[in-house]
Design a protein around this motif. Structure first.
Motif, PDB file in Angstrom:
ATOM      1  N   GLY A   1     -17.801  44.060  13.269  1.00 28.48           N
ATOM      2  CA  GLY A   1     -17.773  44.533  11.892  1.00 28.48           C
ATOM      3  C   GLY A   1     -18.041  45.987  11.604  1.00 28.48           C
ATOM      4  N   GLN A   2     -17.720  46.891  12.519  1.00 29.13           N
ATOM      5  CA  GLN A   2     -17.856  48.308  12.176  1.00 29.13           C
ATOM      6  C   GLN A   2     -16.624  48.787  11.392  1.00 29.13           C
ATOM      7  OE1 GLN A   2     -17.961  47.072  15.254  1.00 29.13           O
ATOM      8  NE2 GLN A   2     -20.096  47.259  15.879  1.00 29.13           N
ATOM      9  N   THR A   3     -16.808  49.905  10.719  1.00 26.79           N
ATOM     10  CA  THR A   3     -15.719  50.496   9.950  1.00 26.79           C
ATOM     11  C   THR A   3     -14.570  50.872  10.896  1.00 26.79           C
ATOM     12  OG1 THR A   3     -17.428  51.411   8.552  1.00 26.79           O
ATOM     13  CG2 THR A   3     -15.227  52.342   8.306  1.00 26.79           C
TER      14      THR A   3
ATOM     15  N   PRO B   1     -11.183  50.868   3.859  1.00 22.58           N
ATOM     16  CA  PRO B   1     -11.063  51.718   2.672  1.00 22.58           C
ATOM     17  C   PRO B   1     -12.213  52.706   2.545  1.00 22.58           C
ATOM     18  CG  PRO B   1     -11.271  49.374   2.078  1.00 22.58           C
ATOM     19  CD  PRO B   1     -11.339  49.448   3.550  1.00 22.58           C
ATOM     20  N   LYS B   2     -11.968  53.782   1.838  1.00 27.94           N
ATOM     21  CA  LYS B   2     -13.005  54.776   1.579  1.00 27.94           C
ATOM     22  C   LYS B   2     -14.151  54.081   0.835  1.00 27.94           C
ATOM     23  CE  LYS B   2     -13.348  59.474  -0.113  1.00 27.94           C
ATOM     24  NZ  LYS B   2     -12.539  60.606  -0.542  1.00 27.94           N
TER      25      LYS B   2
ATOM     26  N   LYS C   1     -22.494  48.440   9.210  1.00 27.62           N
ATOM     27  CA  LYS C   1     -23.731  48.804   9.904  1.00 27.62           C
ATOM     28  C   LYS C   1     -23.694  50.230  10.423  1.00 27.62           C
ATOM     29  CE  LYS C   1     -25.179  44.225  11.321  1.00 27.62           C
ATOM     30  NZ  LYS C   1     -24.948  43.271  12.394  1.00 27.62           N
ATOM     31  N   THR C   2     -22.497  50.682  10.775  1.00 25.30           N
ATOM     32  CA  THR C   2     -22.406  52.045  11.309  1.00 25.30           C
ATOM     33  C   THR C   2     -22.069  53.060  10.219  1.00 25.30           C
ATOM     34  OG1 THR C   2     -20.132  51.508  11.914  1.00 25.30           O
ATOM     35  CG2 THR C   2     -21.774  51.417  13.660  1.00 25.30           C
ATOM     36  N   GLN C   3     -21.790  52.579   9.030  1.00 21.79           N
ATOM     37  CA  GLN C   3     -21.534  53.490   7.919  1.00 21.79           C
ATOM     38  C   GLN C   3     -22.292  52.964   6.697  1.00 21.79           C
ATOM     39  OE1 GLN C   3     -17.797  54.360   9.165  1.00 21.79           O
ATOM     40  NE2 GLN C   3     -18.718  56.368   9.384  1.00 21.79           N
ATOM     41  N   PRO C   4     -23.628  52.930   6.791  1.00 21.68           N
ATOM     42  CA  PRO C   4     -24.431  52.242   5.777  1.00 21.68           C
ATOM     43  C   PRO C   4     -24.281  52.824   4.376  1.00 21.68           C
ATOM     44  CG  PRO C   4     -25.834  53.456   7.303  1.00 21.68           C
ATOM     45  CD  PRO C   4     -24.464  53.497   7.862  1.00 21.68           C
ATOM     46  N   HIS C   5     -23.902  54.108   4.293  1.00 18.51           N
ATOM     47  CA  HIS C   5     -23.783  54.705   2.973  1.00 18.51           C
ATOM     48  C   HIS C   5     -22.358  54.668   2.461  1.00 18.51           C
ATOM     49  CE1 HIS C   5     -27.858  55.847   3.548  1.00 18.51           C
ATOM     50  NE2 HIS C   5     -27.540  56.459   4.674  1.00 18.51           N
ATOM     51  N   GLY C   6     -21.510  54.005   3.216  1.00 21.61           N
ATOM     52  CA  GLY C   6     -20.110  53.918   2.792  1.00 21.61           C
ATOM     53  C   GLY C   6     -19.296  55.021   3.455  1.00 21.61           C
TER      54      GLY C   6
END
Ligand SMILES: Cc1ncc(C[n+]2csc(CCOP(=O)(O)OP(=O)(O)O)c2C)c(N)n1
Ligand code: SF4
Lengths: 311, 634
Positions: A141-143, A148-149, A154-159
């Motif tokens: 489940g990583q980006t 989408p932007k 988990k690896t992009q917690p702030h979006g």
């Protein structure tokens, strides 16, 4: 008996032949879109009239990469992002093979992005299926490059602050001669598109929307979808680059907004495939190179023919 | 009579390469053994470059110690299109005369282009040529090479004038040089060059008295000779082993082999691909081989790093491929045009997991041919990657050899591949899937099928897999597959030990006290040093190692048993080969010390001799540019 007697075999082919009698239990999660790709591919094979023994399916790594384990043919489960260079060399070595490459969006548009661009540019006669679930499935489940932007993981917690890759636009700019998008939830269209892609003489890229209910719950399940060929709103000429580019841009933008547009976006049947180009310039033999090794009567030249330059 | 060691120096782009090649060929045709050594900077125009051609009636093993004839052509910036090149490149204002005096041997000859190399240049470089010539007994011939060339043709033809002058000073017949020119040129260009050659020859004969001893030695070959570089030999071996697919990406010095094969394979019915990067290149080789074509890729250190992934994939899927690693000085981009043996551990261990590959490091041009052929045969018989590792020195150096050596039968056997008839008899899973990766196989080899063959379907996977190729994490299956794959190396070692011609070369008296251990391209240089040492009353022998994996344990162990002490000679800073020997043999540590060189130059024999003195006397210092590392535990 010919060297590759499976190639060109002419008989009725049943879709069940493509189900391995081994490890039939796929390890994909219930509801995974990957099942849809497998099903569509199995249905397409009898229509193009190719047998498991004359088909080579090269996959990358990821949930999607496991396709070769659940599909009965010659298979090559390669490494992350590298299915295309393996596949295109096999096609050059033996143009008689039906060569299909497949992998995920991380695999194809991320780690393998460079190979994607160059394989498209060369226009190899093969089909490339990208399981686009907008997420890394197998690594939990990583980006991914198509997320989408603003997508949180988990690896992009702030979006994610990145704009997603636009696969079809990238594909067109790179030189693919057939580009389509379909979705696992639409098995009939998916099958039709795969048949066309495999019958196309050149690099056919199918961006295959697949849902990942396990890691990408927020994402749309790609329904309802609109088939751009069936809808008057999208009256564009698939053979015209500019019109195709606009339609793709539109489809990619709308996907980010949650609307799913599928169908054929670009078809160029005029452009010769890479193999044809290479044969025309005599940079590739007429007969499949792979056959010569098993043909006892083949004639081989020797380096001694070059020695006079060195005297 | 001493052998000739002729150096032609000038700027890159001055035609130094082609001139030296023709000169070497002419000497070969005159019956001599020749050896060439190339030195060039990493730039296209300008900069300092030279080539040495050594010739003798005896076999020539290395570039030798220094040189004894200098042909100094023009100022390297004279024709640089960038007017401000001097300022841009700062102190790189290299002058072929001033730059090349240091290694010129006593009694040597200098021919220089007086039109370009004036007093001022020498002054600026702080060189008193006259004084040094006197001191070293040099014979100096300032000639107007440029003027001569201009008068009868064009200025660029001054190389030819230089060769004419060389021939005159060495009392050499023009016949072979002229014949080579006639092969290479036609029309006005040929006419002009022939004219310049003769005029330069005559001018020197008429205007000068010779008081030097150096003459072209006389030689006589029984057989037709060919002049070949290491790169030629590797490429030709690939052709003869039926390699018909090459994929690559340019990187010096691998580019030589890549270019040769790209030019020839299509004519020979094969396919050559220049692709997007080295990962793709090696992956293409895997794909083509999987589909039944003998294939090859390669690179130099940096590109080989990218190949680490597909290399491992080939090991796990048991897909045969041959990779060439042409080393240059590292780390990273390092020194692109300078040799080093710093990638040894990289080629042996790169990629995840236990290495299951063959690695060969040929010693010289003929071994390049033999070992590349062996690499293909083993790769395809045993279904694994084979890596041939050479370096910038060996890739570019040229040597003569009997033409018959290279005139051999091809081997186009794809190795352990089944025919359809054999597949129908072979083991299948009840589902109809072919058991491509069976556990048993005594020598580790489970025969393969090729896509398109009827009933040969299997899955090749980079994941651990069952006999049919399906992903498996079963402990028993894992051990069975791993053990089988590793058994291949034992079987290959057995085969290589049995082979009539071992690629390990012993040199020097059997009962010598001291040993020199060397690998790859430095072997012949060390053998020359062994002769010098024994002539000087020492008791020394050497073992040159060309098989790296599987490692020739018994041969190396027997050699080390037989000597009191041993110096390992290699071109890297961390004694990688010495480390390999200790790792493989698990003993001999206190017997081994190292002579290392990593300044971008290969060894010259006298450096090995001087380094050896260090072991014996413990006092002598090693020559500049080399480093002595004593035995561990000393
Ligand atoms: C060189 C390398 N880097 C990372 C991985 C770990 N890895 C395995 S699958 C994967 C992502 C797969 O995502 P995607 O391609 O989108 O396929 P999906 O699983 O969603 O089908 C990653 C990063 C790997 N196997 N190899
Ligand atoms: S993790 Fe997602 S992509 Fe992978 S099998 Fe499960 S649902 Fe499918």
């Amino acid at each position: 008996m010919s060297v590759f007697s499976a190639i060109g075999e002419d008989r009725e082919i049943d879709r069940d032949e493509f189900t391995p009698g081994i490890e039939p239990q796929a390890t994909w999660c219930p509801g995974c879109g990957d099942f849809g790709v497998l099903k569509a591919l199995k249905q397409a094979m009898p229509e193009i009239g190719r047998t498991p023994d004359e088909t080579l399916l090269v996959t990358g790594i990821g949930c999607s990469g496991k396709l070769s384990s659940y599909f009965e043919s010659y298979g090559f489960h390669s490494i992350h992002g590298r299915s295309l260079p393996v596949a295109r060399a096999a096609k050059l070595a033996n143009p008689g093979l039906e060569v299909i490459a497949a992998g995920g969006d991380g695999d194809g548009y991320g780690i393998g992005g460079n190979h994607f661009m160059h394989t498209a540019r060369e226009n190899h006669d093969m089909t490339y299926i990208v399981f686009n679930n907008e997420i890394f499935g197998l690594t939990k489940g990583q980006t991914s490059p198509t997320s989408p932007k603003g997508h949180k993981s988990k690896t992009q917690p702030h979006g994610s602050a990145k704009d997603p890759v636009r696969p079809m636009s990238l594909s067109l700019a790179s030189g693919s001669s057939y580009i389509a998008r379909t979705a696992a939830v639409n098995p009939n269209q998916a099958k039709e598109i795969l048949v066309e892609a495999m019958e196309h003489d050149g690099f056919a890229h199918v961006d295959f929307l697949t849902q990942c209910p396990t890691w990408n719950k927020d994402a749309k399940q790609y329904v309802p979808y609109t088939d751009v060929q069936d809808d008057d709103e999208f009256d564009f000429d698939v053979t015209d680059r500019r019109e195709a580019a606009d339609a793709m841009y539109e489809a990619e933008s709308r996907l980010h907004e949650g609307e799913v547009l599928t169908g054929r976006f670009y078809v160029d049947s005029e452009r010769p495939s890479y193999g044809e180009e290479k044969r025309a310039t005599e940079e590739m033999p007429e007969e499949p190179l792979a056959e010569r090794y098993l043909d006892e009567d083949a004639e081989w030249e020797r380096s001694a023919d070059l020695l006079h330059h060195h005297r | 009579m001493t052998d000739l060691m002729w150096r032609i120096a000038g700027g890159s782009g001055d035609g130094i390469d082609s001139t030296s090649q023709n000169f070497a060929k002419a000497l070969m045709r005159a019956g001599l053994d020749v050896f060439t050594h190339r030195h060039y900077p990493s730039r296209i125009r300008g900069g300092h470059t030279y080539v040495e051609v050594r010739a003798d009636s005896e076999p020539v093993r290395s570039r030798g110690d220094g040189f004894n004839f200098l042909l100094a052509l023009g100022d390297s910036f004279a024709r640089n299109p960038q007017a401000d090149a001097n300022t841009v490149y700062g102190n790189e204002e290299i002058k072929p005369l001033s730059e090349n005096l240091d290694d010129l041997n006593e009694g040597g000859i200098i021919v220089y282009d007086e039109g370009l190399l004036d007093e001022e240049t020498l002054e600026r470089a702080d060189i008193d040529l006259e004084a040094r010539a006197e001191e070293n007994d040099w014979h100096v011939f300032p000639l107007d090479l440029r003027g001569l060339a201009r008068e009868h043709g064009r200025e660029v033809m001054r190389n030819t004038a230089g060769v004419g002058a060389t021939a005159a000073l060495l009392d050499m017949d023009l016949e072979h040089i002229e014949a080579l020119m006639e092969d290479a040129m036609t029309g006005d260009v040929l006419e002009a060059n022939l004219e310049i050659l003769e005029r330069a020859y005559d001018t020197v004969r008429e205007d000068y008295e010779f008081d030097h001893d150096l003459r072209v030695p006389t030689g006589d070959h029984d057989e037709q000779q060919v002049l070949m570089s290491g790169s030629n030999a590797v490429a030709y071996a690939a052709i003869d082993e039926g390699c018909r697919f090459i994929a690559g990406y340019p990187m010096t010095p691998w580019t030589d082999v890549f270019t040769i094969l790209s030019q020839h394979l299509p004519k020979f019915g094969g396919i050559a691909e220049q692709v997007e990067d080295e990962i793709a290149a090696a992956a293409l080789a895997v794909g083509a081989s999987h589909a039944g074509v003998k294939s090859m890729s390669g690179s130099s250190g940096g590109g080989f790093a990218l190949m680490s992934e597909p290399l491992g994939l080939a090991e796990m899927t048991e897909t045969p491929i041959v990779l060439l690693e042409a080393m240059r000085a590292g780390p990273s981009t390092g020194m692109p045009t300078k040799p080093e043996q710093g990638d040894l551990e990289h080629v042996l261990y790169t990629s995840q997991g236990d290495s299951c590959r063959v690695v060969f490091a040929p010693a010289n041009v003929t071994e390049c041919y033999e070992q590349t052929r062996a690499a293909f045969r083993l790769a395809y018989d045993y279904q694994l990657p084979a890596v041939v590792v050479i370096d910038q020195k060996l890739s570019g150096e040229m040597r003569n050899a009997d033409e018959s050596f290279f005139d051999r039968e091809p081997n186009t056997d794809p190795g352990s591949v089944l025919t359809e008839a054999e597949i129908s008899e072979a083991a299948h899973h009840e589902s109809g899937k072919f058991k491509r990766y069976q556990h048993g196989a005594e020598n580790g080899v489970s025969p393969r099928s090729i896509p398109g063959q009827k009933d040969g379907r299997f899955l090749a996977s980079g994941n651990e897999h069952t006999p049919e190729g399906h992903i498996s994490e079963s402990p028993t299956n894992r051990v069975a597959q791993m053990d089988r794959r590793m058994r291949k190396l034992d079987a290959i070692r057995g085969e290589l030990d049995d082979a009539e011609s071992s690629h390990q070369t012993q040199y020097g008296p059997e009962d010598a006290e001291y040993g020199l251990l060397v690998w790859g391209s430095q072997q012949d240089t060390v053998f020359e040093a062994v002769d010098q040492l024994n002539d000087a009353g020492e008791s020394v022998k050497a073992l040159g190692v060309s098989d790296l994996m599987p490692f020739p344990e018994s041969e190396v162990a027997a050699f080390l048993e037989s000597v009191e002490s041993c110096m390992v000679v290699e071109m890297n800073a961390s004694a990688q080969f010495r480390g390999l020997v200790q790792r493989e043999l698990g003993r001999f540590g206190p017997k081994l010390n190292s002579l290392l060189k990593y300044n971008g130059e290969s060894f010259e024999p006298h450096e090995v001799v001087d380094g050896f003195e260090r072991i014996v006397s413990q006092e002598a210092s090693v020559p500049e540019g080399t480093k002595f590392v004593p035995a561990a535990g000393d």
